[in-house]
Design a protein around this motif. Structure first.
Motif, PDB file in Angstrom:
ATOM      1  N   UNK A   4      51.598 -15.648 -21.607  1.00  0.00           N
ATOM      2  CA  UNK A   4      50.930 -16.077 -22.851  1.00  0.00           C
ATOM      3  C   UNK A   4      51.015 -17.587 -23.014  1.00  0.00           C
ATOM      4  N   UNK A  80      54.103 -24.828 -26.879  1.00  0.00           N
ATOM      5  CA  UNK A  80      54.741 -23.644 -26.336  1.00  0.00           C
ATOM      6  C   UNK A  80      55.836 -23.960 -25.328  1.00  0.00           C
ATOM      7  N   UNK A  81      55.869 -23.297 -24.172  1.00  0.00           N
ATOM      8  CA  UNK A  81      57.109 -23.258 -23.398  1.00  0.00           C
ATOM      9  C   UNK A  81      57.377 -24.473 -22.517  1.00  0.00           C
TER      10      UNK A  81
ATOM     11  N   UNK B 346      56.601 -10.722 -27.257  1.00  0.00           N
ATOM     12  CA  UNK B 346      56.987 -11.713 -26.281  1.00  0.00           C
ATOM     13  C   UNK B 346      58.200 -12.475 -26.791  1.00  0.00           C
ATOM     14  N   UNK B 348      59.435 -15.989 -25.985  1.00  0.00           N
ATOM     15  CA  UNK B 348      59.209 -17.213 -25.199  1.00  0.00           C
ATOM     16  C   UNK B 348      60.514 -17.925 -24.905  1.00  0.00           C
ATOM     17  N   UNK B 356      57.920 -13.198 -30.663  1.00  0.00           N
ATOM     18  CA  UNK B 356      56.536 -13.426 -31.066  1.00  0.00           C
ATOM     19  C   UNK B 356      55.684 -12.203 -30.776  1.00  0.00           C
ATOM     20  N   UNK B 358      52.377 -10.487 -29.776  1.00  0.00           N
ATOM     21  CA  UNK B 358      51.164 -10.942 -29.111  1.00  0.00           C
ATOM     22  C   UNK B 358      49.971 -10.658 -30.020  1.00  0.00           C
ATOM     23  N   UNK B 359      48.897 -11.393 -29.767  1.00  0.00           N
ATOM     24  CA  UNK B 359      47.694 -11.215 -30.587  1.00  0.00           C
ATOM     25  C   UNK B 359      47.048  -9.875 -30.216  1.00  0.00           C
TER      26      UNK B 359
END
Lengths: 118, 642
Positions: A4, A80-81, B346, B348, B356, B358-359
């Motif tokens: 993601x 993000x990551x 998720x 991260x 989180x 996911x969508x």
């Protein structure tokens, strides 16, 4: 499954690209020093030695499409990551060198010309 | 045994008596030498045991012979092992009494290798292989490979030696290699174990173990073969009563039929159903059943690759656009997903490790069919995070597919069929352009040095595409290029991953797969990381010794590359400026191991290190010629990180 992180990163970079940043915004860089910095700071570990990207660890880098400001912003305050690289670790000039290295890489051969890809 | 008879103390009937007499006489003769010239040195006694109490020196059929009868009845073709004294009786019975056939003794240089070979063998042969490990120490060596197989729900028969009776253990070593409860080392990672005290008990436990390990959810089993039981002769009155139970018709546990009908109803009501598969296909029939369901409901399939579930080029395979596919789903049918929670959530890799979601479609319905909940143990956490499902059906997913197909046929109206057919056609169009995009990506990295994973993978493809090939190794460290660009068209082309990601799986498991492929006449090509290879290089000797054809390609990035990235992340997060230090403890370099020389030392054809991508094709051709002759070969390719 596609990570993601790649989705978010792609989305973020797309926004930067739309903002009008372009390759000509980059300060003058040195491609040879850029390659050295690309290796020294470990950029290649996630993105590959040509910035070609890896499936799970880092997307393909396309500096010309994104422009220097977007690349710099992603590096300093990544979405993000991706870990952040501050000016303490890597200077703006070194980022410009990396940008130049990536922007001047050849495109590679036409895939249709490679029998191994057919 | 009704009458306990100690090893080395049993007179094996009248037939053995002459030998006993001869042995006793010989001993007596040595203890009482003929008259010799006088000497100041007193004679040294050959033994302090009274000469009339010498045990017999030869015996008839032994317990371990009967154990071989059992192995043959279970049709165990191979038993991998490195020798150990706690199973010397069984070892000798296999090679002599059993004529070293069914099972054939496969010599390994490490017990971890023996167990990992069983893992790979099963995933190709679809029947279990056995490994035999030394008491305590051998089992400890084997334990990581057993855990990988447990987490991957793959069966293997582990036989461990043990000298259970303290009175018959020899001083020192046999004590160190014996245990009160041998299986305690691996009980958390096996489906069942036993330490039988009689031969009849051994027979029944072996058949029970086979039955349990090959019934889903599958997993390794351990049977401890007691040393006395192996080495003692079988008393004639016991032998005639021994019976090996037979495994007759069996079935796999399928989902409840009423629940399956409900699942069909939910799938037919969905506008955008998606199928997610991971540890799904148990047999080579699994992909065909999956496609039948996918075609019927017009659902794209997202595959996690832990089994060979679906051809990568099938237009319903949407694994390369998985997030986009799952985001549009209003109903997900998850078949043996392993991590159901992770489908929609998720964690991260950020400082706070947030959770989180996911969508996903807010009205998403989740149907789960799988065996995950049917074998959950407390200690090791491979059971993953608990996930809510709208409909959870415990049962083997592949065994449940015929029920689901039947339920869909029964419930599907003409209008449903028209809707599903139309959706199916649209779904197939979405994957049409992917292949060209991937080819462009690989072309970009074609001439990279170090050699890119895309170039490496596609040069290999060029060598094997006209062969009946099989690729047993994991591909996530190769950017999954085989799944993106090869034509993985048969249900045996790949076999998924290790299960627990215990490094050192790929190299030996690939050899187990190659052993099974040898019997099927298929070409095995294995791409292994240098980190994985260094955990089990002795595998190469086993390949050479047993002439198991396999092409090993070492994807040599001269590092534990995953950990380079991890330490880089830590250093960046903490604003440490000395980037050189991220390589401390993560590189496999300085000196760079020469894997071709190592392989040559084990008796293989090998070339490398290959650093120029232009040299790949020629080296692969030469190595492939060797493999086609029935021998193993290795190429060391200096590669980019991923």
């Amino acid at each position: 499954m596609t990570n993601i992180r790649n989705f978010w990163l792609g989305a973020a970079l797309a926004v930067f690209a739309i903002s009008g940043a372009a390759a000509q915004d980059a300060p003058k860089g040195d491609a040879k020093a850029g390659l050295a910095n690309f290796q020294k700071y470990g950029c290649y570990t996630c993105h590959g030695i040509l910035g070609q990207g890896t499936l799970r660890d880092g997307p393909k880098l396309n500096p010309t499409a994104l422009g220097y400001p977007a690349v710099l912003q992603q590096l300093r305050t990544p979405r993000y990551e991706m870990p952040a690289y501050t000016a303490v670790q890597i200077s703006d000039q070194q980022v410009a060198d990396i940008f130049t290295y990536l922007a001047t890489l050849p495109k590679g051969p036409d895939p249709k010309s490679l029998k191994q890809l057919q | 045994m009704s009458k306990k008879i100690k090893r080395r103390q049993f007179l094996a009937g009248l037939a053995a008596a002459p030998a006993v007499s001869v042995a006793a006489s010989a001993t007596k003769a040595m203890a009482q030498p003929a008259a010799q010239p006088a000497s100041s040195v007193p004679p040294i006694p050959m033994t302090d045991r009274p000469t009339n109490d010498m045990p017999p020196q030869t015996i008839g059929k032994t317990g371990s012979d009967f154990m071989v009868d059992i192995l043959k009845s279970l049709d165990i073709q191979y038993i991998a092992s490195c020798p150990g004294s706690t199973f010397r009786g069984l070892h000798e019975s296999i090679i002599n009494y059993g004529d070293n056939k069914s099972p054939e003794f496969i010599t390994t240089l490490h017990e971890d290798t023996a167990a990992a070979m069983c893992h790979g063998y099963y995933k190709v042969a679809k029947k279990p292989m056995a490994c035999m490990v030394h008491g305590t120490v051998g089992l400890q060596h084997a334990s990581m490979a057993i855990y990988n197989a447990f987490a991957d729900r793959v069966p293997m028969l582990v036989l461990s030696g043990n000298i259970g009776n303290p009175a018959t253990r020899q001083v020192y070593i046999e004590w160190n290699h014996s245990a009160q409860d041998q299986a305690a080392t691996v009980r958390d990672i096996t489906k069942w174990d036993d330490q039988p005290a009689s031969l009849q008990g051994f027979a029944e436990s072996m058949v029970r173990a086979y039955d349990l390990m090959t019934t889903a959810p599958m997993a390794p089993v351990l049977i401890t073969a007691d040393g006395d039981l192996q080495e003692d002769p079988i008393p004639p009155d016991i032998e005639k009563k021994l019976h090996i139970p037979k495994l007759k018709m069996r079935s796999q546990p399928s989902g409840d039929v009423m629940a399956v009908r409900e699942a069909a109803k939910m799938l037919l009501a969905a506008e955008n159903p998606v199928i997610y598969t991971n540890r799904y296909a148990r047999t080579e029939n699994g992909p065909a059943l999956l496609l039948q369901v996918a075609e019927m409901i017009g659902a794209p399939v997202v595959d996690g690759h832990m089994r060979m579930n679906i051809s990568n080029r099938h237009p319903l395979n949407h694994s390369q656009r998985s997030e986009a596919t799952l985001q549009q789903a209003d109903c997900i049918l998850a078949l043996e997903p392993i991590f159901l929670w992770g489908l929609n959530n998720y964690v991260p890799d950020l400082v706070t490790r947030p959770n989180d979601p996911r969508r996903r479609n807010p009205n998403l319905k989740l149907i789960h069919i799988g065996t995950e909940s049917m074998m959950t143990k407390a200690n090791y956490q491979d059971f993953q995070r608990y996930a809510e499902a709208d409909l959870s059906i415990p049962g083997d997913a592949e065994a449940t597919m015929p029920l689901l197909i039947e339920a869909l046929k029964t419930q599907m109206s003409a209008a449903d069929k028209a809707r599903c057919d139309g959706r199916c056609a649209k779904v197939k169009e979405l994957t049409a352009k992917q292949l060209e995009q991937f080819r462009e990506r690989v072309a970009f990295e074609w001439d990279a040095k170090p050699i890119s994973s895309g170039r490496l993978v596609m040069e290999l493809w060029d060598q094997i595409k006209n062969e009946d090939w099989m690729m047993p190794t994991e591909t996530q460290f190769l950017s999954d290029w085989p799944y993106r660009l090869w034509d993985i068209d048969k249900p045996y082309r790949t076999m998924g991953g290790s299960g627990a990601q215990g490094i050192g799986y790929n190299t030996p498991a690939a050899l187990g797969a190659a052993l099974a492929n040898k019997d099927k006449g298929r070409l095995t090509v294995a791409m292994v990381g240098d980190g994985d290879f260094n955990m089990a290089p002795g595998v190469l000797w086993t390949a050479a010794h047993h002439k198991i054809p396999i092409l090993y390609i070492v994807h040599n990035n001269r590092a534990y590359h995953q950990e380079v990235m991890m330490i880089l992340r830590m250093a960046s997060r903490r604003q440490r400026v000395n980037h050189k230090n991220v390589y401390v403890g993560t590189l496999i370099d300085n000196p760079a191991p020469d894997y071709a020389k190592i392989a040559q030392g084990y008796g293989l054809f090998a070339e490398g290190p290959i650093t120029d991508p232009k040299d790949l094709a020629g080296a692969m051709r030469r190595a492939m010629d060797v493999v086609k002759r029935g021998e193993p070969a290795l190429l060391d390719v200096v590669s980019d990180g991923r």
